[in-house]
Design a protein around this motif. Sequence first.
Motif, PDB file in Angstrom:
ATOM      1  N   ALA A 175       0.800  -1.222   0.000  1.00 34.34           N
ATOM      2  CA  ALA A 175       0.000   0.000   0.000  1.00 34.34           C
ATOM      3  C   ALA A 175       0.834   1.274   0.000  1.00 34.34           C
ATOM      4  CB  ALA A 175      -0.928   0.012   1.216  1.00 34.34           C
ATOM      5  N   SER A 176       2.108   1.142   0.350  1.00 34.09           N
ATOM      6  CA  SER A 176       2.944   2.345   0.457  1.00 34.09           C
ATOM      7  C   SER A 176       3.212   2.937  -0.922  1.00 34.09           C
ATOM      8  CB  SER A 176       4.273   2.012   1.144  1.00 34.09           C
ATOM      9  OG  SER A 176       5.051   1.151   0.339  1.00 34.09           O
ATOM     10  N   GLY A 177       3.127   4.231  -0.997  1.00 34.02           N
ATOM     11  CA  GLY A 177       3.400   4.919  -2.245  1.00 34.02           C
ATOM     12  C   GLY A 177       2.249   4.909  -3.234  1.00 34.02           C
ATOM     13  N   VAL A 178       1.140   4.275  -2.880  1.00 34.20           N
ATOM     14  CA  VAL A 178      -0.018   4.246  -3.772  1.00 34.20           C
ATOM     15  C   VAL A 178      -0.753   5.580  -3.699  1.00 34.20           C
ATOM     16  CG1 VAL A 178      -2.238   3.140  -4.232  1.00 34.20           C
ATOM     17  CG2 VAL A 178      -0.276   1.753  -3.555  1.00 34.20           C
ATOM     18  N   THR A 179      -1.100   6.122  -4.842  1.00 34.82           N
ATOM     19  CA  THR A 179      -1.876   7.361  -4.881  1.00 34.82           C
ATOM     20  C   THR A 179      -3.352   7.024  -4.656  1.00 34.82           C
ATOM     21  OG1 THR A 179      -0.327   8.390  -6.416  1.00 34.82           O
ATOM     22  CG2 THR A 179      -2.528   9.363  -6.255  1.00 34.82           C
ATOM     23  N   ILE A 180      -3.906   7.564  -3.593  1.00 36.62           N
ATOM     24  CA  ILE A 180      -5.289   7.273  -3.235  1.00 36.62           C
ATOM     25  C   ILE A 180      -6.173   8.445  -3.655  1.00 36.62           C
ATOM     26  CG2 ILE A 180      -6.876   6.666  -1.372  1.00 36.62           C
ATOM     27  CD1 ILE A 180      -4.668   4.603  -1.869  1.00 36.62           C
ATOM     28  N   PRO A 181      -7.216   8.218  -4.455  1.00 37.82           N
ATOM     29  CA  PRO A 181      -8.092   9.319  -4.866  1.00 37.82           C
ATOM     30  C   PRO A 181      -8.871   9.881  -3.687  1.00 37.82           C
ATOM     31  CG  PRO A 181      -9.005   7.208  -5.543  1.00 37.82           C
ATOM     32  CD  PRO A 181      -7.636   6.918  -5.006  1.00 37.82           C
ATOM     33  N   ASP A 182      -9.441  11.044  -3.887  1.00 37.63           N
ATOM     34  CA  ASP A 182     -10.180  11.707  -2.809  1.00 37.63           C
ATOM     35  C   ASP A 182     -11.353  10.885  -2.303  1.00 37.63           C
ATOM     36  OD1 ASP A 182      -8.452  13.841  -2.985  1.00 37.63           O
ATOM     37  OD2 ASP A 182      -9.799  15.072  -4.211  1.00 37.63           O
TER      38      ASP A 182
END
Length: 348
Positions: free
Chosen positions: A263-270
């Motif tokens: 999960a690290s470094g994953v871009t999470i949408p709003d």
Amino acid sequence: MKYAILLSLAAAFTLSSCAKQTTPGTGDSTNTSTTMLTGGGSSFIAPIMTNWIDSYKKETGVSVNYQATGSGAGISSLIDHTVDFAGSDAPMNADELARAKAPVLHLPAVIGAVVVSYNVAGLSNGLQLSGPVIADIFTGKIKMWDDAAIAKMNTGAKLPHEKIAVVHRSDGSGTTAIFTNYLSNVSPTWKSSLGEGKTINWPTDELGGKGNAGVAGILKEHANAIGYVELAYANQNHMSIANIENQSGKFIAPSVESASAAASGVTIPDNFCTMITNTANADGYPITGFSWIIIYKDSPKSAAINKFVTWILSKGQDATKALLYAPIPEAIRQNEMKALGAAPTAAK
């Protein structure tokens, strides 16, 4: 002939945080000290949900009833307003969002690993499997345990000349959504023929179990079986677990640490709606996903619901690692608190 053994072991569009918000909800004047909350859905999250419910009752006096009915059933119950919140390991799809008819929030509560588990005499933890080989097993292309594709990755292993018995979820399942999302990412054949989702049309003579507990039960009872379950269930049932090859060519064992790395470094949408399988992190386990709590943005019980979810995202994160889940990264957690309208809190 495809058949199922059902084991019940108790345990974009519009309108959601995944799309444009358009429909207003109702107000909230709930007394949170006396409200009882109901939830249902994901069996993936059930072990830690039980812990949270017990701890929350002791701390606040508020009772929460959660039924591990499967992610699909939980979402349907939320839509039907028979539960106050749903647990799901997959975001609501366009049809579900349309049926909801009011804005919802998807709030990641934990990160977890979906493991490939097997029951083969003489094979303990650590059988090495790649995504394409797993896809070929679950489509029935690879039928025997000593198939050359499996043997090539497991030099020296005593692979029996026995037919593989494949076990899958029989209910609408977020665990299935994570597993099939992963296979769609690593196998073009799987993606074009079977795709992904909480339910799919399984192609071979397979065994079906209801809930993670149901699949775990079948795996324990059937020699030479293989299936997929959440890590906690495999650990609790002392089941053998495969190491899965990730994008970097490393065979990774599922764990709290490797799930966190995924999960690290994953871009999470709003809107927090994203799948995180097939990580590019060299140390990450590739069949990893969020487990969401899904709530209506406004409901008659919003104050009580938001208070419970805020507690999960703060004090509740303390329980994650002991139960083999990874906690939500701090930046994501703080954004969730903002979405709930809660004051930011320091990680425990």
